[in-house]
Scaffold this motif. Sequence first.
Motif, PDB file in Angstrom:
ATOM      1  N   ASP A  44       0.822  -1.210   0.000  1.00 46.93           N
ATOM      2  CA  ASP A  44       0.000   0.000   0.000  1.00 46.93           C
ATOM      3  C   ASP A  44       0.856   1.260   0.000  1.00 46.93           C
ATOM      4  OD1 ASP A  44      -2.289  -1.509  -0.001  1.00 46.93           O
ATOM      5  OD2 ASP A  44      -2.529  -1.442   2.180  1.00 46.93           O
ATOM      6  N   THR A  45       2.074   1.164   0.524  1.00 55.48           N
ATOM      7  CA  THR A  45       2.938   2.335   0.626  1.00 55.48           C
ATOM      8  C   THR A  45       3.706   2.618  -0.667  1.00 55.48           C
ATOM      9  OG1 THR A  45       4.690   0.958   1.562  1.00 55.48           O
ATOM     10  CG2 THR A  45       3.220   2.085   3.118  1.00 55.48           C
ATOM     11  N   ASP A  46       3.657   1.721  -1.652  1.00 56.33           N
ATOM     12  CA  ASP A  46       4.356   1.927  -2.925  1.00 56.33           C
ATOM     13  C   ASP A  46       3.666   3.027  -3.735  1.00 56.33           C
ATOM     14  OD1 ASP A  46       6.187  -0.066  -2.394  1.00 56.33           O
ATOM     15  OD2 ASP A  46       5.034  -1.609  -3.440  1.00 56.33           O
ATOM     16  N   ARG A  47       4.491   3.770  -4.468  1.00 52.96           N
ATOM     17  CA  ARG A  47       3.927   4.795  -5.350  1.00 52.96           C
ATOM     18  C   ARG A  47       3.126   4.128  -6.463  1.00 52.96           C
ATOM     19  NH1 ARG A  47       8.012   7.132  -8.237  1.00 52.96           N
ATOM     20  NH2 ARG A  47       9.348   5.438  -7.632  1.00 52.96           N
ATOM     21  N   GLN A  48       2.166   4.853  -7.023  1.00 57.97           N
ATOM     22  CA  GLN A  48       1.308   4.314  -8.075  1.00 57.97           C
ATOM     23  C   GLN A  48       2.125   3.911  -9.303  1.00 57.97           C
ATOM     24  OE1 GLN A  48      -1.955   3.560  -7.809  1.00 57.97           O
ATOM     25  NE2 GLN A  48      -1.667   2.560  -9.789  1.00 57.97           N
ATOM     26  N   GLU A  49       3.144   4.693  -9.641  1.00 54.35           N
ATOM     27  CA  GLU A  49       4.002   4.371 -10.794  1.00 54.35           C
ATOM     28  C   GLU A  49       4.672   3.011 -10.600  1.00 54.35           C
ATOM     29  OE1 GLU A  49       7.767   6.232 -13.277  1.00 54.35           O
ATOM     30  OE2 GLU A  49       7.176   7.143 -11.386  1.00 54.35           O
ATOM     31  N   LEU A  50       5.163   2.745  -9.406  1.00 55.43           N
ATOM     32  CA  LEU A  50       5.791   1.455  -9.112  1.00 55.43           C
ATOM     33  C   LEU A  50       4.761   0.331  -9.187  1.00 55.43           C
ATOM     34  CD1 LEU A  50       8.175  -0.270  -8.218  1.00 55.43           C
ATOM     35  CD2 LEU A  50       7.651   0.343  -5.863  1.00 55.43           C
ATOM     36  N   ARG A  51       3.578   0.551  -8.635  1.00 59.28           N
ATOM     37  CA  ARG A  51       2.532  -0.470  -8.698  1.00 59.28           C
ATOM     38  C   ARG A  51       2.135  -0.767 -10.138  1.00 59.28           C
ATOM     39  NH1 ARG A  51      -1.812   1.777  -5.019  1.00 59.28           N
ATOM     40  NH2 ARG A  51      -0.378   3.428  -4.519  1.00 59.28           N
ATOM     41  N   ASP A  52       2.087   0.262 -10.981  1.00 57.63           N
ATOM     42  CA  ASP A  52       1.770   0.045 -12.398  1.00 57.63           C
ATOM     43  C   ASP A  52       2.837  -0.805 -13.081  1.00 57.63           C
ATOM     44  OD1 ASP A  52      -0.510   1.557 -12.079  1.00 57.63           O
ATOM     45  OD2 ASP A  52       0.371   3.376 -12.950  1.00 57.63           O
ATOM     46  N   ASN A  53       4.114  -0.523 -12.786  1.00 55.00           N
ATOM     47  CA  ASN A  53       5.213  -1.319 -13.360  1.00 55.00           C
ATOM     48  C   ASN A  53       5.155  -2.765 -12.888  1.00 55.00           C
ATOM     49  OD1 ASN A  53       6.293   0.792 -14.832  1.00 55.00           O
ATOM     50  ND2 ASN A  53       7.680   1.426 -13.198  1.00 55.00           N
ATOM     51  N   ILE A  54       4.889  -2.960 -11.627  1.00 53.58           N
ATOM     52  CA  ILE A  54       4.774  -4.312 -11.078  1.00 53.58           C
ATOM     53  C   ILE A  54       3.651  -5.063 -11.774  1.00 53.58           C
ATOM     54  CG2 ILE A  54       4.088  -5.608  -9.011  1.00 53.58           C
ATOM     55  CD1 ILE A  54       5.639  -3.502  -7.371  1.00 53.58           C
ATOM     56  N   ASN A  55       2.517  -4.403 -11.930  1.00 58.16           N
ATOM     57  CA  ASN A  55       1.368  -5.050 -12.585  1.00 58.16           C
ATOM     58  C   ASN A  55       1.666  -5.409 -14.027  1.00 58.16           C
ATOM     59  OD1 ASN A  55      -0.141  -4.923 -10.253  1.00 58.16           O
ATOM     60  ND2 ASN A  55      -1.091  -2.978 -10.782  1.00 58.16           N
ATOM     61  N   ARG A  56       2.380  -4.529 -14.748  1.00 56.33           N
ATOM     62  CA  ARG A  56       2.743  -4.833 -16.139  1.00 56.33           C
ATOM     63  C   ARG A  56       3.661  -6.049 -16.213  1.00 56.33           C
ATOM     64  NH1 ARG A  56       2.671   0.706 -16.998  1.00 56.33           N
ATOM     65  NH2 ARG A  56       4.857   0.917 -16.467  1.00 56.33           N
ATOM     66  N   ASN A  57       4.677  -6.078 -15.363  1.00 60.15           N
ATOM     67  CA  ASN A  57       5.609  -7.216 -15.370  1.00 60.15           C
ATOM     68  C   ASN A  57       4.905  -8.512 -15.001  1.00 60.15           C
ATOM     69  OD1 ASN A  57       7.834  -5.710 -16.157  1.00 60.15           O
ATOM     70  ND2 ASN A  57       8.442  -5.271 -14.060  1.00 60.15           N
ATOM     71  N   ASN A  58       4.054  -8.452 -14.009  1.00 60.09           N
ATOM     72  CA  ASN A  58       3.326  -9.652 -13.611  1.00 60.09           C
ATOM     73  C   ASN A  58       2.351 -10.104 -14.697  1.00 60.09           C
ATOM     74  OD1 ASN A  58       4.687  -9.829 -11.192  1.00 60.09           O
ATOM     75  ND2 ASN A  58       3.102  -8.795 -10.022  1.00 60.09           N
ATOM     76  N   ALA A  59       1.766  -9.153 -15.434  1.00 58.61           N
ATOM     77  CA  ALA A  59       0.861  -9.519 -16.534  1.00 58.61           C
ATOM     78  C   ALA A  59       1.611 -10.268 -17.624  1.00 58.61           C
ATOM     79  CB  ALA A  59       0.194  -8.272 -17.097  1.00 58.61           C
ATOM     80  N   VAL A  60       2.834  -9.851 -17.919  1.00 60.42           N
ATOM     81  CA  VAL A  60       3.653 -10.571 -18.911  1.00 60.42           C
ATOM     82  C   VAL A  60       3.932 -11.983 -18.415  1.00 60.42           C
ATOM     83  CG1 VAL A  60       5.929 -10.654 -20.002  1.00 60.42           C
ATOM     84  CG2 VAL A  60       4.684  -8.489 -19.874  1.00 60.42           C
ATOM     85  N   TYR A  61       4.276 -12.093 -17.148  1.00 57.24           N
ATOM     86  CA  TYR A  61       4.541 -13.413 -16.572  1.00 57.24           C
ATOM     87  C   TYR A  61       3.301 -14.305 -16.683  1.00 57.24           C
ATOM     88  CZ  TYR A  61       5.302 -17.020 -13.048  1.00 57.24           C
ATOM     89  OH  TYR A  61       5.400 -18.220 -12.405  1.00 57.24           O
TER      90      TYR A  61
END
Length: 70
Positions: A44-61
Motif C-alpha cells: 500500500d505504501t508503494d507509489r502508483q508508478e511502481l505499482r503500475d510497473n509491477i502489474n505490467r511485469n506480472n501480466a507478462v509473466y
Amino acid sequence: MSIQFQKVLKLGGISILTLMFVSGCKTVSLNNYCDLYEPVYSRDTDRQELRDNINRNNAVYLELCIKDDE
C-alpha cells in the motif's frame, strides 16, 4: 601526436571493440524467462508508478508462463 599516445589510443579502441563484441545482444528463451522470473507483489505504501510497473511485469509473466487448462 606521440607514439606512446597512439599506442594507448589503439589499445583502448581494441578493448572497447572486444567488450562490445563479447557482450552483444542475447536472446532469452521463453523457458528461461519463466524459470527466472518471480512475481512481485506491491504494498500500500508503494507509489502508483511502481505499482503500475509491477502489474505490467506480472501480466507478462501470467501471459507467457501460466498455462490455462481451459
